[in-house]
Design a protein around this motif. Structure first.
Motif, PDB file in Angstrom:
ATOM      1  N   PHE A 239       0.783  -1.211   0.012  1.00 56.37           N
ATOM      2  CA  PHE A 239      -0.097  -0.159   0.219  1.00 56.37           C
ATOM      3  C   PHE A 239       0.937   1.406   0.008  1.00 56.37           C
ATOM      4  O   PHE A 239       2.033   1.267   0.354  1.00 56.37           O
ATOM      5  N   ASP A 243      -3.859   5.075  -0.505  1.00 56.83           N
ATOM      6  CA  ASP A 243      -4.646   3.838  -0.173  1.00 56.83           C
ATOM      7  C   ASP A 243      -5.432   4.276   1.083  1.00 56.83           C
ATOM      8  O   ASP A 243      -6.391   3.553   1.605  1.00 56.83           O
ATOM      9  N   ILE A 253      -6.612  -1.773   7.506  1.00 54.58           N
ATOM     10  CA  ILE A 253      -5.422  -1.969   6.611  1.00 54.58           C
ATOM     11  C   ILE A 253      -5.427  -3.695   6.864  1.00 54.58           C
ATOM     12  O   ILE A 253      -5.063  -4.242   6.008  1.00 54.58           O
ATOM     13  N   ARG A 260      -5.184  -8.360  -0.192  1.00 54.60           N
ATOM     14  CA  ARG A 260      -4.433  -8.242  -1.199  1.00 54.60           C
ATOM     15  C   ARG A 260      -3.494  -9.812  -1.219  1.00 54.60           C
ATOM     16  O   ARG A 260      -3.075 -10.147  -2.483  1.00 54.60           O
TER      17      ARG A 260
END
Length: 375
Positions: A239, A243, A253, A260
């Protein structure tokens, strides 16, 4: 259908008690008369075949082999094995990538065109029997790992999931002594949570905690630099500052990083261009992602964090595609709450049922289909 129901049917089918055998046979006949087809996934087989007793596992194999017609989640690469939630997500990601403006409902409709495989129970079981001993061992190891994953993920030992990322980016690097004390505090908190609330089959809470914290320290040591440790961690997760919004929390996150990582793993099969993939496909457009996260969020907070909860979430994802999905009472409650809280979830999740006994299922299905026919 829930794995516990399938296991119960298999047990009755193999019983020496003629009443139990007749009960199972009556179910098979009544289920067939509803016009239903059983939908299976890798996770059903994993739960059914991981039983400690070889005899019980063999009974379940025999029952599944006896089914003349079943539906299954297909392998994304059309391999000779039943598909898992990872395959289901691969179909969804491919659909979302090809249709960047599509809603989660539209992604579901597109994915549904290709995710199913119709075959016999014997054909689905065959690949498992070809590697039976290794698979049984692997299932056992996977169960142990799953119990630890559930316990660690449900623990609030860090106590900072609501902290704003923007605030943390302003902080400098802790002194070595402070970091040591922080890790010791985290270790004590996690170990205590696992001992008090983790799955009772986790043999050693301290060992699980040490292994996890060792990985945390290793990763942190590799990426953290004195100039801006928070930014370095973000970059290590893939990131950048674009983001992060003003209200983005560490918990946010964490969820983004998990997704991700899923994309990275699944893209080994998908082979999509990475920059375009992460730009086009967000988890809130994937039916399985929406359902999985909602069930995780609204699952009743039981005293013991049972390792089976992770598989329950995987199987819950089938509710976007099956006409009727059977779940346990805790997952059923999570579905009820999620429908109340999210219109998107309510639009995606089809009918969900619970049944205390498998012989109640045909009657419930018949009533459901009759209701649908009149609306």
């Amino acid at each position: 259908m829930d794995s516990s129901h399938l296991g119960a049917i298999a047990g009755d089918k193999a019983s020496k008690d003629s009443a139990r055998v007749r009960r199972a046979e009556a179910f098979d006949q009544a289920f067939m008369e509803t016009g239903s087809v059983l939908l299976l996934s890798w996770h059903h087989f994993q739960e059914l075949f991981s039983h400690r007793s070889e005899e019980v596992a063999a009974q379940r194999v025999a029952y599944l082999q006896s089914l003349p017609l079943v539906a299954a989640i297909d392998s994304f690469l059309k391999e000779d094995i039943v598909g898992s939630v990872a395959d289901l997500q691969s179909f969804e990601i491919a659909a979302a990538f090809q249709n960047p403006a599509a809603s989660a409902t539209s992604v579901r409709e597109e994915a549904a065109k290709t995710i199913f495989r119709i075959t016999s129970g014997a054909e689905l079981v065959r690949p498992f029997l070809e590697s039976w001993t290794a698979l049984r061992e692997g299932f056992g190891d996977s169960e142990e790992h799953t119990r630890e994953v559930v316990a660690i993920s449900k623990s609030s030992f860090a106590g900072n999931s609501d902290a704003k990322v923007g605030d943390l980016l302003k902080d400098g690097m802790r002194a070595p002594g402070d970091m040591l004390r922080q890790f010791q505090r985290l270790h004590r908190g996690l170990a205590a949570d696992i001992r008090e609330r983790g799955d009772t089959r986790i043999p050693d809470a301290d060992h699980t905690t040490r292994a996890f914290m060792k990985d945390v320290i290793r990763v942190g040591t590799e990426v953290v630099r004195p100039d801006n440790p928070g930014l370095r961690i973000l970059q290590a997760w893939g990131f950048d500052l674009s983001d992060i919004g003003p209200d983005t929390t560490l918990g946010d996150i964490g969820d983004m990083a998990v997704f991700r990582r899923k994309l990275e793993v699944l893209n080994v099969k998908l082979r999509l261009p990475w920059p375009e993939l992460i730009a086009r496909v967000k988890e809130d457009r994937l039916p399985s992602g929406i359902i999985y996260n909602a069930i995780r969020r609204f699952h009743p907070n039981t005293h013991e964090w049972d390792g089976s909860e992770l598989t329950d979430r995987y199987l819950a994802c089938l509710a976007a595609y099956a006409d009727v999905t059977y779940v346990d009472k805790r997952t059923y409650e999570a579905f009820r709450l999620a429908r109340q809280k999210s219109e998107t979830f309510a639009a995606l999740a089809r009918h969900v049922e619970k049944a205390g006994s498998y012989d109640a299922i045909p009657g419930q299905l018949a009533a459901r289909f009759a209701q649908v026919a009149t609306t």
